[in-house]
Design a protein around this motif. Structure first.
Motif, PDB file in Angstrom:
ATOM      1  N   LEU A 467       0.870  -1.290  -0.123  1.00  0.00           N
ATOM      2  CA  LEU A 467       0.275   0.091  -0.134  1.00  0.00           C
ATOM      3  C   LEU A 467       0.744   1.066  -0.485  1.00  0.00           C
ATOM      4  O   LEU A 467       0.465   2.339  -0.401  1.00  0.00           O
ATOM      5  CB  LEU A 467      -0.738  -0.211   1.393  1.00  0.00           C
ATOM      6  N   ALA A 468       1.996   0.887   0.532  1.00  0.00           N
ATOM      7  CA  ALA A 468       3.096   2.104   0.279  1.00  0.00           C
ATOM      8  C   ALA A 468       3.634   2.694  -0.708  1.00  0.00           C
ATOM      9  O   ALA A 468       3.461   4.187  -0.982  1.00  0.00           O
ATOM     10  CB  ALA A 468       4.233   1.754   1.310  1.00  0.00           C
ATOM     11  N   VAL A 469       3.576   1.211  -1.524  1.00  0.00           N
ATOM     12  CA  VAL A 469       4.259   1.496  -3.079  1.00  0.00           C
ATOM     13  C   VAL A 469       3.184   2.472  -3.957  1.00  0.00           C
ATOM     14  O   VAL A 469       3.009   3.254  -4.644  1.00  0.00           O
ATOM     15  CB  VAL A 469       4.256  -0.035  -3.457  1.00  0.00           C
ATOM     16  N   LEU A 470       2.248   1.856  -3.942  1.00  0.00           N
ATOM     17  CA  LEU A 470       0.814   2.092  -4.091  1.00  0.00           C
ATOM     18  C   LEU A 470       0.480   3.868  -3.924  1.00  0.00           C
ATOM     19  O   LEU A 470      -0.039   5.093  -4.921  1.00  0.00           O
ATOM     20  CB  LEU A 470      -0.725   1.584  -3.936  1.00  0.00           C
ATOM     21  N   ALA A 471       0.697   4.217  -2.376  1.00  0.00           N
ATOM     22  CA  ALA A 471       0.725   5.333  -1.844  1.00  0.00           C
ATOM     23  C   ALA A 471       1.626   6.524  -2.880  1.00  0.00           C
ATOM     24  O   ALA A 471       1.022   7.707  -3.092  1.00  0.00           O
ATOM     25  CB  ALA A 471       0.930   5.836  -0.634  1.00  0.00           C
ATOM     26  N   LEU A 472       2.518   6.036  -3.134  1.00  0.00           N
ATOM     27  CA  LEU A 472       3.475   7.141  -3.693  1.00  0.00           C
ATOM     28  C   LEU A 472       2.837   7.013  -5.335  1.00  0.00           C
ATOM     29  O   LEU A 472       3.554   8.192  -6.204  1.00  0.00           O
ATOM     30  CB  LEU A 472       4.883   6.326  -2.955  1.00  0.00           C
ATOM     31  N   ALA A 473       3.554   5.382  -5.777  1.00  0.00           N
ATOM     32  CA  ALA A 473       3.001   6.121  -7.170  1.00  0.00           C
ATOM     33  C   ALA A 473       1.379   5.194  -7.654  1.00  0.00           C
ATOM     34  O   ALA A 473       1.547   5.313  -9.257  1.00  0.00           O
ATOM     35  CB  ALA A 473       4.041   4.529  -7.380  1.00  0.00           C
ATOM     36  N   GLY A 474       1.266   5.284  -7.424  1.00  0.00           N
ATOM     37  CA  GLY A 474      -0.293   4.661  -7.872  1.00  0.00           C
ATOM     38  C   GLY A 474      -1.520   5.827  -8.323  1.00  0.00           C
ATOM     39  O   GLY A 474      -1.506   5.827  -9.028  1.00  0.00           O
ATOM     40  N   GLY A 475      -0.443   7.078  -8.902  1.00  0.00           N
ATOM     41  CA  GLY A 475      -1.214   8.302  -9.519  1.00  0.00           C
ATOM     42  C   GLY A 475      -0.843   7.850 -10.992  1.00  0.00           C
ATOM     43  O   GLY A 475      -0.719   8.255 -11.776  1.00  0.00           O
ATOM     44  N   LEU A 476       0.161   6.704 -11.566  1.00  0.00           N
ATOM     45  CA  LEU A 476       0.747   6.639 -12.414  1.00  0.00           C
ATOM     46  C   LEU A 476       0.088   5.526 -13.327  1.00  0.00           C
ATOM     47  O   LEU A 476      -0.570   5.319 -14.734  1.00  0.00           O
ATOM     48  CB  LEU A 476       1.799   5.614 -12.794  1.00  0.00           C
TER      49      LEU A 476
END
Length: 633
Positions: A467-476
């Protein structure tokens, strides 16, 4: 190999099958078996969604229809149990099944020692089933079934620890308040069917595009009723009071309700029916006002909370307000984008908060924490990533979606500069309350009474890291929604300074929070509930914010108390008297006939004689009446 239609058809049935098995055999299953069933079912749904997402990314205009069976008929209209997947529902099932899978995996570790673990996971699976039906329904009747399903599951999960009366009250409150919105939605659907003769979403969208409902004011009233349903389920003004109390449920429930499922249902409804809403700009502006006021008031309320979960609850309310503001401004794609990124970072925040609560022996008061950056370094870093996305710090997924919303507000025909400023002020408040929570919880000295247990369970940590990875890069992760959401008219060009102000505002909030809340040598961090004198003006303001700006008190005074008074006053009304009269009549004749059954032969003989005499008398009277009426013999 299964085709796209089969994969779509099976998507909601994996968690449904798991629910049925857990309910039937839950008491006999070990923790491992229940976990494999519940989390495994979610894994299958998530993998199916990932496959369908690949199809949608290759061809954004792809629409997959799966008609399972005919449900019933309404006049000439067939209501089918049918699923429809387009780019909007693709975003939703990705969030529901993907984030839902991570929450389920975390919940398996979080609830491991609970005596009713299987029942808990069964409810969680059923929640996902209802939400998948809601977002995949090709008609509004099936959507409403899922809508009511998530309401039922929220009641079951919020009140899961029902042995505590406060938890049971919170569950009832959520159920009752959202029922108000559900009633508005049901009336809106009745009117929509009366006007269009259909409840199939595609047919209604086609009729809306032909301006079919503009012949009278029905489009306005139907859309307003749909908004009434949306504000209840998505906890927006004036039906927002249930959401903070929903924190009574286990923390994975909070993450599921606030991030991936229930509170996004109202946003999805308006986005799905956007063709209808675009017929009436007045309702669009009302939606913008609801979102703008909610995000500001919820942000202020978050400044007065000491419970870490309640801060996040008001934060959810505020972020849903941004989505509503976007929808009201016609920025449908930006609103849906923020729905997705919010699911990433809010699930991260709630689950890391759950790990903190477990490490501190179920302590939720931030003022009993402090210094956790040193004691729980990994959890602290993950929480900080979630906070960065929440305040729209540049480089995070939250920055991408929130900036997309603000970029369309200023020149929107149904919003405008005032709403842009409200959104920016809301971003400032978000930054202040977020870093207030961060500074009090993770910096300074530890203020708790118990030792801090490190978090080492991989089943907890792995979902948090993802979830931390998605919180950072989820805008892509973007999908082209332009086919569903055509561009709205604008009033004029945007000034050049808007973007700069929008980016700088959260940073200003960090500075303000640092000077006000950062623990410094010689400054004690005291719980305001305990340390501030009740006669102090600042305490009164803090207490007002802590109580959610007094909405519960207002509703209790204007609605609850008068209703209870009338109920007590009218408890013996005419309807009750009729019911009691029927009871009295039956009971009286029962006593009469029971008294006649005494087992004495003389009594029975006498009664037989009396009966014969009465029968003869009736015959004589009747015969006499006939002869008299018919003339002489």
């Amino acid at each position: 190999m299964m085709d796209h239609i089969q994969i779509l058809s099976y998507l909601p049935f994996y968690p449904l099958l798991s629910f049925l098995l857990l309910v039937a055999f839950g008491q006999r299953l070990s923790w491992l078996m229940a976990t494999v069933l519940s989390v495994g079912a979610m894994a299958l749904s998530a993998l199916s969604s990932a496959y369908l997402l690949q199809v949608a990314m290759v061809s954004p205009d792809t629409v997959i229809n799966a008609q399972l069976w005919q449900w019933f008929k309404l006049g000439d209209e067939s209501i089918n149990f049918a699923l429809r997947l387009d780019s909007l529902s693709m975003v939703m099932i990705s969030v529901v099944s993907g984030v839902g899978f991570l929450i389920h995996a975390y919940a398996a570790a979080y609830m491991k020692g609970d005596d009713n673990f299987s029942r808990f996971m069964a409810y969680m699976n059923l929640f996902i089933v209802a939400m998948l039906l809601l977002v995949l329904a090709d008609n509004l009747v099936l959507l409403y079934l899922g809508w009511e399903g998530v309401g039922l599951c929220s009641f079951l999960l919020i009140g899961f620890w029902y042995q505590n009366p406060a938890n049971a009250m919170a569950a009832k409150k959520a159920f009752i308040v959202t029922r108000v919105g559900d009633t508005f939605l049901a009336i809106g659907l009745f009117l929509l069917f009366r006007e269009t003769g259909s409840l199939t979403i595609n047919d209604i969208t086609a009729l809306a595009s032909s301006n079919y409902l503009l012949e009278n004011d029905m489009a306005f009233w139907i859309c307003l009723l749909l908004v009434g349903g949306a504000v209840g389920k998505s906890a927006q003004l004036p039906l927002q009071t249930w959401l903070p109390d929903a924190m009574a449920g286990p923390t994975p429930v909070s993450a599921l309700i606030h991030a991936a499922t229930m509170v996004t249902a109202g946003v999805y409804l308006i986005a799905r029916m956007q063709g209808l809403f675009m017929l009436t700009s007045e309702v669009m502006t009302i939606v913008a006002w609801v979102g703008a006021l909610t995000l500001l008031l919820a942000g202020l309320a978050a400044l007065g909370q000491s419970d870490i979960k309640r801060v996040l609850a008001y934060s959810t309310m505020s972020q849903i307000g941004y989505m509503m503001l976007a929808l009201g401004a016609g920025a449908f794609s930006a609103g849906v984008m923020h729905l997705m990124t919010h699911a990433f970072f809010k699930a991260l925040l709630f689950l890391t908060a759950g790990s903190i609560i477990l490490a501190l022996h179920h302590q939720q008061n931030m003022f009993k924490m402090g210094g956790l950056l040193k004691k729980l370094p990994l959890i602290s870093v993950l929480f900080i990533i979630g906070i960065a996305a929440l305040i729209a710090f540049p480089g995070t997924s939250g920055f991408v979606s929130k900036e997309a919303i603000l970029a369309e507000l200023y020149s929107s025909a149904t919003a405008g500069p005032m709403f842009w400023w409200m959104g920016v002020i809301g971003a400032l408040i978000t930054s202040i309350y977020s870093f207030r929570m961060l500074f009090i919880t993770f910096f300074g000295e530890y203020r708790g009474d118990d030792a801090v247990h490190p978090v080492t369970d991989k089943l907890q940590l792995i979902p948090l890291i993802i979830l931390a990875v998605l919180a950072l890069a989820g805008g892509l992760l973007t999908l082209d929604l332009s086919a569903l959401f055509p561009a709205m008219p604008t009033t004029s060009g945007d000034p050049a300074w808007l973007h700069t102000v929008a980016i700088a505002t959260p940073l200003i909030g960090i500075v303000i929070a640092y000077f006000v809340y950062f623990p410094k040598p010689g400054r004690a961090i005291a719980d305001p509930d305990e340390s501030v004198d009740a006669s102090n003006t600042s305490f009164n303001l803090y207490s007002f914010l802590q109580r959610g700006l007094g909405f519960d008190t207002l509703y209790n005074t204007l609605l609850v108390k008068p209703f209870l008074f009338i109920s007590k006053l009218n408890k013996n009304d005419i309807i009750d008297q009729l019911v009691h009269g029927i009871r009295w009549n039956v009971q009286t004749w029962h006593e009469v006939f029971k008294a006649s059954q005494n087992g004495q032969l003389r009594w029975y003989g006498a009664m037989l004689g009396v009966g014969v005499a009465l029968l003869i008398a009736i015959v004589l009277v009747t015969s006499g009446g006939v002869n008299t009426g018919g003339g002489a013999l």
